[in-house]
Motif scaffolding. Sequence first.
Motif, PDB file in Angstrom:
ATOM      1  N   ASN B 201       6.674  -3.448  -4.988  1.00 50.64           N
ATOM      2  CA  ASN B 201       7.901  -3.004  -5.662  1.00 50.64           C
ATOM      3  C   ASN B 201       8.275  -1.569  -5.293  1.00 50.64           C
ATOM      4  O   ASN B 201       9.277  -1.040  -5.738  1.00 50.64           O
ATOM      5  CB  ASN B 201       7.808  -3.179  -7.187  1.00 50.64           C
ATOM      6  CG  ASN B 201       6.533  -2.610  -7.749  1.00 50.64           C
ATOM      7  OD1 ASN B 201       5.989  -1.664  -7.203  1.00 50.64           O
ATOM      8  ND2 ASN B 201       6.049  -3.209  -8.838  1.00 50.64           N
ATOM      9  N   TYR B 216      12.045   2.533  -4.087  1.00 53.00           N
ATOM     10  CA  TYR B 216      11.770   1.238  -4.732  1.00 53.00           C
ATOM     11  C   TYR B 216      12.380   0.110  -3.899  1.00 53.00           C
ATOM     12  O   TYR B 216      13.496   0.252  -3.376  1.00 53.00           O
ATOM     13  CB  TYR B 216      12.312   1.239  -6.155  1.00 53.00           C
ATOM     14  CG  TYR B 216      11.433   2.090  -7.054  1.00 53.00           C
ATOM     15  CD1 TYR B 216      10.287   1.549  -7.643  1.00 53.00           C
ATOM     16  CD2 TYR B 216      11.718   3.432  -7.262  1.00 53.00           C
ATOM     17  CE1 TYR B 216       9.463   2.338  -8.435  1.00 53.00           C
ATOM     18  CE2 TYR B 216      10.902   4.224  -8.051  1.00 53.00           C
ATOM     19  CZ  TYR B 216       9.766   3.665  -8.635  1.00 53.00           C
ATOM     20  OH  TYR B 216       8.938   4.441  -9.395  1.00 53.00           O
ATOM     21  N   THR B 217      11.660  -0.972  -3.778  1.00 52.84           N
ATOM     22  CA  THR B 217      12.072  -2.092  -2.925  1.00 52.84           C
ATOM     23  C   THR B 217      13.476  -2.570  -3.311  1.00 52.84           C
ATOM     24  O   THR B 217      14.322  -2.830  -2.439  1.00 52.84           O
ATOM     25  CB  THR B 217      11.060  -3.255  -3.053  1.00 52.84           C
ATOM     26  OG1 THR B 217       9.753  -2.716  -2.995  1.00 52.84           O
ATOM     27  CG2 THR B 217      11.233  -4.288  -1.969  1.00 52.84           C
ATOM     28  N   GLN B 218      13.692  -2.659  -4.606  1.00 52.28           N
ATOM     29  CA  GLN B 218      14.994  -3.127  -5.109  1.00 52.28           C
ATOM     30  C   GLN B 218      16.140  -2.246  -4.581  1.00 52.28           C
ATOM     31  O   GLN B 218      17.163  -2.763  -4.113  1.00 52.28           O
ATOM     32  CB  GLN B 218      14.967  -3.067  -6.633  1.00 52.28           C
ATOM     33  CG  GLN B 218      15.795  -4.132  -7.283  1.00 52.28           C
ATOM     34  CD  GLN B 218      15.620  -4.082  -8.799  1.00 52.28           C
ATOM     35  OE1 GLN B 218      14.850  -3.299  -9.344  1.00 52.28           O
ATOM     36  NE2 GLN B 218      16.356  -4.939  -9.474  1.00 52.28           N
ATOM     37  N   ASN B 219      15.936  -0.933  -4.638  1.00 53.79           N
ATOM     38  CA  ASN B 219      16.967   0.010  -4.162  1.00 53.79           C
ATOM     39  C   ASN B 219      17.161  -0.096  -2.653  1.00 53.79           C
ATOM     40  O   ASN B 219      18.284  -0.041  -2.152  1.00 53.79           O
ATOM     41  CB  ASN B 219      16.591   1.449  -4.517  1.00 53.79           C
ATOM     42  CG  ASN B 219      16.479   1.649  -6.014  1.00 53.79           C
ATOM     43  OD1 ASN B 219      16.949   0.806  -6.785  1.00 53.79           O
ATOM     44  ND2 ASN B 219      15.850   2.729  -6.434  1.00 53.79           N
ATOM     45  N   SER B 222      19.095  -3.088  -1.678  1.00 55.75           N
ATOM     46  CA  SER B 222      20.532  -3.043  -2.002  1.00 55.75           C
ATOM     47  C   SER B 222      21.314  -2.327  -0.887  1.00 55.75           C
ATOM     48  O   SER B 222      22.523  -2.476  -0.767  1.00 55.75           O
ATOM     49  CB  SER B 222      20.749  -2.357  -3.358  1.00 55.75           C
ATOM     50  OG  SER B 222      20.335  -1.025  -3.263  1.00 55.75           O
TER      51      SER B 222
END
Lengths: 250, 241
Positions: B201, B216-219, B222
Motif C-alpha cells: 500500500n 501511497y500506491t493508491q495515489n 491515480s
Amino acid sequence: MVGFKAAFQNELFKLVKRKKMNAAAILAILAVVIGQVAVSAVKHGFGLRLVGGTEFPLVVLSAFSYTLLPLFAAFVAIDMFNGEYSSNTMKLTLTRPVSRFGVFSAKVSAIASFIAVNLAFVMVLSLTAGLIFNPTSSGWLGVARVFLSYAVTFVPVFVFILLVVLLANLVRGGLSVFFLSVLLFVAFTFLGILVPASSSFLVTSMFDWHTLWIAEKLSGFKIVRQGLIMGGLGVMLFTAGYMLFDRKDI
Amino acid sequence: MTKAIEILGLTKLYSNGRGMKDLNLTIHEGEIFGFLGPNGSGKTTAMKMMAGLVKPDSGEVRIFGASVQQDYVQAMKQVGCMIESAESYPYLTANDNLKLFARYYPLVDRRRIDECLEITGMLNYKHEKVRKFSLGMKQRLGLAAAILSRPRVLILDEPLNGLDVEGMLDLRRLIKQLAEMEGTTFFISSHLIHDVELTCNRIGVVYGGRLVNEGYTQNILSDYASLEHYFVSEVERHGRV
C-alpha cells in the motif's frame, strides 16, 4: 548474556547433527586400538613391557594432543565460522534477538565442549584399554594422574583453537584457514625446537603441559608461568577474534 | 499512527561506489511498504543494515523505537526477516531448522512451529532434510522461519523468488492477512512490480543508492496507468532509460 543459551544449544545441536562428533569418536577409537595393538605386539613379541595400565593413556594423550585433537577441533572451528559465511547461514543466527558477542561466545563454547568431550572420551577409552591389558600395574594414584593430565591438556589445545578462530574471521576461505593453521602449527612446533627460548611464548610448546603437573617434583613456578602465558594468549586471541566477528558485514 | 520503522540518514558506501546514501524513511504500523529499484541500486544493502547484518557508515534504524545499531537484541525481538536468499541448514529437517530458531523466543512452542509449516504449506515435508528441497520449498521454509515469532515487523527481500503461482497467491494473501488482522508491518523488496502493486500500500523507488521517491500506491495509481509506468518514469527521470 541475552540469547547465549539458545545460541550455545543450537551450536551443539548442529555439531551433533553434522556427525563431526561421530567421525572424531571413530578416529579416536582407531588411534587407541592401534596404540594398544602396538604395545601388546612389542610386549608379546619381544618380551618388553613398554607401558603400564595407567601409563598407556598418557602415551595416547601425547600423540592425540599433537595430532587428531587439534586437527578435528580446527575443522569444527573452521566449519562454524568460514563454513557458515560461505553457505550464507551465519545470517540465520545473526538476525535473531541475540548479540554478536552472544553468538561468538556460544560458538567458542561449543568448540570448547567438543575438545573437552573428545579428551574425556579418549581418556576413558585408553584407560579402559590400559587397565584391561595391563591390570597389574594400575592404581588409584595412576588414574588420578591420567585424569589430571587430560584435564590440563584442554587449556593449550583450546588456546590454539582460539588462534584458528581468529584466522577464520580474518581470512575468507575455509581451506586457506585450514592450511594456514597447519602451517602455523608446524612452524610453531619447529621454532620451539630450534629456538628453545621462544618456546615459552608458543602455545604448541605447551601441548605437553601435563608433564609438569604429573612430574615427580612439582614445579609450581613453571606451571603458574605457563598458565598465565596461555591465559594471556587466550584472552588476546578471543578478544581479537570477537572484534573481527563483530565488525564483519554479512 | 505508531512508527514501526524509522530510518534516519542511513548511509553505507562500498569501495566500488555502490551502496545506499542518506536514506530517510518512516513506516507506520500495519503498512506494507514495497521497496523497488533496479539491480545494484542498494535495496539489499539497506535491508541488511535494517537487519543488523551490515554496519552503516552513518545513520540509524529504529524498530518501534529500539535502535538496531545501539540496542540490537531489543530491536530484533520485533523483527522477522528473510534477506537476500532463503537459507536454512541443509543437513537438518524443516522441523529441526525451525526448532533452532524457536529457541530464541520463549513463547514459540511445537504447536507454533506446526502452525507456521501449515501456513506455508510445508507441513507434509516437516521431517524431510532441506537439502532435498526445491528453491520454492526453501523459500516457503524461509517464510515460515520469518513469521515464527509472530514479529511485528517483517523485512522480506525478494520473497516471491522461486515460488510457483499458487505460492505467490498464498504469500500475497498471507501478507495482507497479517497486515490487516495482526497489524504486522512489512518492508518488501521485489522485482515483480505487478505483485508489489497488488500487495503493497506504499511504494518507495530507490535508484543509484538514493530513495528518489515514495508514495501511497493508491495515489500513484491515480496518476499513472500502472506501477510499472510510475517506476519507469521515476528511473528515467533520474538518468536511466
